[in-house]
Write a protein that holds these residues in place. Structure first.
Motif, PDB file in Angstrom:
ATOM      1  N   CYS A 157       0.864  -1.182   0.000  1.00 37.99           N
ATOM      2  CA  CYS A 157       0.000   0.000   0.000  1.00 37.99           C
ATOM      3  C   CYS A 157       0.902   1.234   0.000  1.00 37.99           C
ATOM      4  CB  CYS A 157      -0.918   0.005   1.222  1.00 37.99           C
ATOM      5  SG  CYS A 157      -2.043   1.415   1.297  1.00 37.99           S
ATOM      6  N   ARG A 158       0.582   2.207  -0.846  1.00 41.08           N
ATOM      7  CA  ARG A 158       1.334   3.455  -0.891  1.00 41.08           C
ATOM      8  C   ARG A 158       0.353   4.620  -0.948  1.00 41.08           C
ATOM      9  NH1 ARG A 158       1.770   5.171  -6.343  1.00 41.08           N
ATOM     10  NH2 ARG A 158       0.863   3.663  -7.795  1.00 41.08           N
ATOM     11  N   PHE A 159       0.837   5.790  -0.570  1.00 43.12           N
ATOM     12  CA  PHE A 159      -0.021   6.971  -0.577  1.00 43.12           C
ATOM     13  C   PHE A 159       0.456   7.946  -1.645  1.00 43.12           C
ATOM     14  CE2 PHE A 159      -1.470  11.158   0.821  1.00 43.12           C
ATOM     15  CZ  PHE A 159      -2.814  10.888   1.047  1.00 43.12           C
ATOM     16  N   GLU A 160      -0.482   8.460  -2.410  1.00 41.14           N
ATOM     17  CA  GLU A 160      -0.186   9.447  -3.448  1.00 41.14           C
ATOM     18  C   GLU A 160      -0.887  10.750  -3.107  1.00 41.14           C
ATOM     19  OE1 GLU A 160      -1.457   8.034  -7.240  1.00 41.14           O
ATOM     20  OE2 GLU A 160       0.295   6.723  -7.532  1.00 41.14           O
ATOM     21  N   TYR A 161      -0.133  11.833  -3.151  1.00 42.79           N
ATOM     22  CA  TYR A 161      -0.728  13.152  -2.999  1.00 42.79           C
ATOM     23  C   TYR A 161      -0.735  13.831  -4.359  1.00 42.79           C
ATOM     24  CZ  TYR A 161      -1.684  17.897  -1.567  1.00 42.79           C
ATOM     25  OH  TYR A 161      -2.260  19.137  -1.436  1.00 42.79           O
ATOM     26  N   GLY A 162      -1.848  14.466  -4.682  1.00 42.89           N
ATOM     27  CA  GLY A 162      -1.910  15.176  -5.943  1.00 42.89           C
ATOM     28  C   GLY A 162      -3.230  14.944  -6.635  1.00 42.89           C
ATOM     29  N   ALA A 200      -8.624   9.677  -0.058  1.00 39.22           N
ATOM     30  CA  ALA A 200      -8.605  10.321   1.259  1.00 39.22           C
ATOM     31  C   ALA A 200      -9.273  11.684   1.110  1.00 39.22           C
ATOM     32  CB  ALA A 200      -7.170  10.470   1.752  1.00 39.22           C
ATOM     33  N   VAL A 201     -10.505  11.776   1.591  1.00 36.79           N
ATOM     34  CA  VAL A 201     -11.305  12.986   1.437  1.00 36.79           C
ATOM     35  C   VAL A 201     -11.813  13.422   2.802  1.00 36.79           C
ATOM     36  CG1 VAL A 201     -13.325  14.026   0.320  1.00 36.79           C
ATOM     37  CG2 VAL A 201     -12.002  12.259  -0.878  1.00 36.79           C
ATOM     38  N   ALA A 202     -11.700  14.709   3.098  1.00 33.99           N
ATOM     39  CA  ALA A 202     -12.206  15.270   4.345  1.00 33.99           C
ATOM     40  C   ALA A 202     -12.915  16.581   4.054  1.00 33.99           C
ATOM     41  CB  ALA A 202     -11.067  15.479   5.346  1.00 33.99           C
ATOM     42  N   ARG A 203     -14.119  16.730   4.580  1.00 37.23           N
ATOM     43  CA  ARG A 203     -14.919  17.939   4.384  1.00 37.23           C
ATOM     44  C   ARG A 203     -15.040  18.312   2.901  1.00 37.23           C
ATOM     45  NH1 ARG A 203     -12.646  22.193   8.746  1.00 37.23           N
ATOM     46  NH2 ARG A 203     -10.696  21.618   7.712  1.00 37.23           N
ATOM     47  N   GLY A 208      -5.590  13.150  -1.266  1.00 34.35           N
ATOM     48  CA  GLY A 208      -4.689  12.158  -1.841  1.00 34.35           C
ATOM     49  C   GLY A 208      -5.410  10.825  -1.925  1.00 34.35           C
ATOM     50  N   ARG A 209      -4.664   9.787  -2.159  1.00 35.31           N
ATOM     51  CA  ARG A 209      -5.282   8.469  -2.243  1.00 35.31           C
ATOM     52  C   ARG A 209      -4.283   7.393  -1.843  1.00 35.31           C
ATOM     53  NH1 ARG A 209      -5.769   7.689  -8.865  1.00 35.31           N
ATOM     54  NH2 ARG A 209      -3.547   7.943  -9.336  1.00 35.31           N
ATOM     55  N   PHE A 210      -4.817   6.348  -1.233  1.00 36.01           N
ATOM     56  CA  PHE A 210      -4.041   5.152  -0.936  1.00 36.01           C
ATOM     57  C   PHE A 210      -4.193   4.203  -2.119  1.00 36.01           C
ATOM     58  CE2 PHE A 210      -5.075   6.905   3.201  1.00 36.01           C
ATOM     59  CZ  PHE A 210      -3.871   6.801   3.883  1.00 36.01           C
ATOM     60  N   MET A 211      -3.075   3.745  -2.648  1.00 37.09           N
ATOM     61  CA  MET A 211      -3.070   2.785  -3.744  1.00 37.09           C
ATOM     62  C   MET A 211      -2.726   1.413  -3.169  1.00 37.09           C
ATOM     63  SD  MET A 211      -4.017   4.660  -6.201  1.00 37.09           S
ATOM     64  CE  MET A 211      -3.805   3.525  -7.579  1.00 37.09           C
ATOM     65  N   MET A 212      -3.706   0.533  -3.153  1.00 39.07           N
ATOM     66  CA  MET A 212      -3.606  -0.730  -2.438  1.00 39.07           C
ATOM     67  C   MET A 212      -3.434  -1.889  -3.413  1.00 39.07           C
ATOM     68  SD  MET A 212      -6.721  -0.025   0.278  1.00 39.07           S
ATOM     69  CE  MET A 212      -7.961  -0.166  -1.038  1.00 39.07           C
ATOM     70  N   ALA A 236      -7.125  10.074   7.852  1.00 38.06           N
ATOM     71  CA  ALA A 236      -5.855  10.553   7.309  1.00 38.06           C
ATOM     72  C   ALA A 236      -6.068  11.858   6.549  1.00 38.06           C
ATOM     73  CB  ALA A 236      -5.253   9.491   6.392  1.00 38.06           C
ATOM     74  N   ALA A 237      -7.146  11.918   5.775  1.00 38.34           N
ATOM     75  CA  ALA A 237      -7.445  13.144   5.033  1.00 38.34           C
ATOM     76  C   ALA A 237      -7.703  14.298   5.987  1.00 38.34           C
ATOM     77  CB  ALA A 237      -8.656  12.920   4.124  1.00 38.34           C
ATOM     78  N   ALA A 238      -8.392  14.034   7.085  1.00 39.90           N
ATOM     79  CA  ALA A 238      -8.669  15.087   8.061  1.00 39.90           C
ATOM     80  C   ALA A 238      -7.391  15.620   8.679  1.00 39.90           C
ATOM     81  CB  ALA A 238      -9.610  14.555   9.136  1.00 39.90           C
ATOM     82  N   ALA A 239      -6.444  14.713   8.933  1.00 36.07           N
ATOM     83  CA  ALA A 239      -5.160  15.156   9.492  1.00 36.07           C
ATOM     84  C   ALA A 239      -4.411  16.044   8.503  1.00 36.07           C
ATOM     85  CB  ALA A 239      -4.316  13.933   9.860  1.00 36.07           C
ATOM     86  N   LEU A 240      -4.431  15.667   7.240  1.00 36.30           N
ATOM     87  CA  LEU A 240      -3.768  16.479   6.216  1.00 36.30           C
ATOM     88  C   LEU A 240      -4.476  17.816   6.024  1.00 36.30           C
ATOM     89  CD1 LEU A 240      -3.083  13.685   3.570  1.00 36.30           C
ATOM     90  CD2 LEU A 240      -1.376  14.833   4.995  1.00 36.30           C
ATOM     91  N   ASP A 241      -5.781  17.766   6.058  1.00 32.68           N
ATOM     92  CA  ASP A 241      -6.556  18.999   5.879  1.00 32.68           C
ATOM     93  C   ASP A 241      -6.296  19.966   7.016  1.00 32.68           C
ATOM     94  OD1 ASP A 241      -8.737  20.514   4.491  1.00 32.68           O
ATOM     95  OD2 ASP A 241      -9.745  20.200   6.409  1.00 32.68           O
ATOM     96  N   HIS A 242      -6.222  19.421   8.236  1.00 31.36           N
ATOM     97  CA  HIS A 242      -5.974  20.253   9.411  1.00 31.36           C
ATOM     98  C   HIS A 242      -4.589  20.880   9.352  1.00 31.36           C
ATOM     99  CE1 HIS A 242      -6.258  21.676  13.531  1.00 31.36           C
ATOM    100  NE2 HIS A 242      -5.082  21.096  13.786  1.00 31.36           N
ATOM    101  N   ALA A 243      -3.628  20.109   8.879  1.00 27.63           N
ATOM    102  CA  ALA A 243      -2.253  20.623   8.810  1.00 27.63           C
ATOM    103  C   ALA A 243      -2.071  21.589   7.645  1.00 27.63           C
ATOM    104  CB  ALA A 243      -1.265  19.464   8.667  1.00 27.63           C
ATOM    105  N   GLY A 244      -2.908  21.428   6.617  1.00 31.55           N
ATOM    106  CA  GLY A 244      -2.820  22.312   5.463  1.00 31.55           C
ATOM    107  C   GLY A 244      -1.590  22.103   4.612  1.00 31.55           C
ATOM    108  N   GLU A 245      -1.069  20.838   4.645  1.00 31.24           N
ATOM    109  CA  GLU A 245       0.126  20.558   3.861  1.00 31.24           C
ATOM    110  C   GLU A 245       0.005  19.180   3.287  1.00 31.24           C
ATOM    111  OE1 GLU A 245       3.004  18.924   7.469  1.00 31.24           O
ATOM    112  OE2 GLU A 245       3.193  20.979   6.733  1.00 31.24           O
ATOM    113  N   PRO A 246       0.645  18.905   2.142  1.00 27.15           N
ATOM    114  CA  PRO A 246       0.563  17.598   1.499  1.00 27.15           C
ATOM    115  C   PRO A 246       1.348  16.562   2.260  1.00 27.15           C
ATOM    116  CG  PRO A 246       2.107  18.969   0.300  1.00 27.15           C
ATOM    117  CD  PRO A 246       1.468  19.862   1.351  1.00 27.15           C
ATOM    118  N   ALA A 247       0.951  15.306   2.086  1.00 32.85           N
ATOM    119  CA  ALA A 247       1.737  14.192   2.639  1.00 32.85           C
ATOM    120  C   ALA A 247       2.882  13.884   1.713  1.00 32.85           C
ATOM    121  CB  ALA A 247       0.842  12.959   2.799  1.00 32.85           C
TER     122      ALA A 247
END
Length: 250
Positions: A157-162, A200-203, A208-212, A236-247
């Motif tokens: 499993c890997r995570f893609e931002y973009g 990974a969607v929040a609000r 981003g997305r997890f590629m499994m 995970a999306a909520a954590a990224l959204d709160h931080a306001g930065e990409p993974a």
């Protein structure tokens, strides 16, 4: 689709265990009543059903009734029953075995569901705690990625931002899998080939997305597990959204 090892063992036991027990009871054939012999075989049926599933339990009930007839009713070593009382006992053995095996299999399923649900709840609570304790959203995303591998029995499993690219199979919020605009029949067809996307969607904002990548030949996890995976991706999306930065790339 490959049959799970436990179910395969249960099917083998459903065929062999009643035969072996009925054979082992031959020295007691004249010392025990046919009713008591039948009850001992019912115990075997319950044991098989508890190990396996409903089909294994039903097969064990049929096997037990057949070998009871073959070894313990006259004429011996024949599937013909001469005495009416023996016929009634064999029929009752079959019916009781079928009923009890289904109850035993249901009890096993309910117990497994309770354990699984408790595990899912603990997993979500742990994710919530980590989201609060972890300073870096990238670290939290990595932890969620590891949780997904374990939860869904993935090979990788890997995570893609973009931005979204391509149209890979996608695990939807309702736990179904969409392939080229169609809902994939997971139960009948198993996992689709290639990587599977979990967004990974929040609000309403895509992070981003997890590629499994499912393990080769693995059976798809139950719906409850897939829904927990969707929830974890949302956290995970909520954590990224709160931080306001990409993974970072995983």
């Amino acid at each position: 689709m490959r049959l799970p090892l436990r179910d395969a063992a249960a099917l083998a036991a459903a065929v062999l265990a009643p035969f072996l027990v009925a054979l082992a009871l031959l020295p007691l054939r004249t010392g025990l009543t046919h009713t008591n012999l039948a009850l001992l075989l019912v115990v075997v049926v319950v044991a098989v059903a508890s190990l396996g599933n409903r089909f294994a339990g039903a097969l064990a009930a049929v096997s037990a009734a057949g070998w009871f007839d073959f070894f313990h009713t006259e004429p011996y070593q024949s599937f013909h029953i001469r005495d009416r009382a023996d016929l009634e006992t064999a029929v009752l053995l079959l019916l009781v075995g079928l009923i009890v095996s289904q109850l035993a299999a249901r009890a096993r399923v309910l117990g497994a569901v309770a354990v699984t649900d408790a595990g899912h709840l603990e997993r979500l609570h742990e994710a919530t705690r980590l989201a609060g304790d972890t300073r870096s959203p990238d670290e939290f995303v990595r932890r969620v990625r590891d949780e997904l591998v374990e939860l869904l029995a993935l090979d990788a499993c890997r995570f893609e931002y973009g931005m979204l690219t391509g149209r890979p199979p996608r695990l939807r919020p309702d736990g179904s899998v969409q392939v080229e605009g169609w809902i994939w029949d997971l139960d009948r067809q198993g996992w689709p080939d290639g990587e599977i996307e979990l967004r990974a969607v929040a609000r309403g904002r895509y992070q981003g997305r997890f590629m499994m990548t499912p393990a080769p030949g693995s059976a798809p996890p139950p719906l409850e597990s897939r829904l927990v995976a969707v929830d974890l991706a949302g956290r995970a999306a909520a954590a990224l959204d709160h931080a306001g930065e990409p993974a970072e790339q995983g």
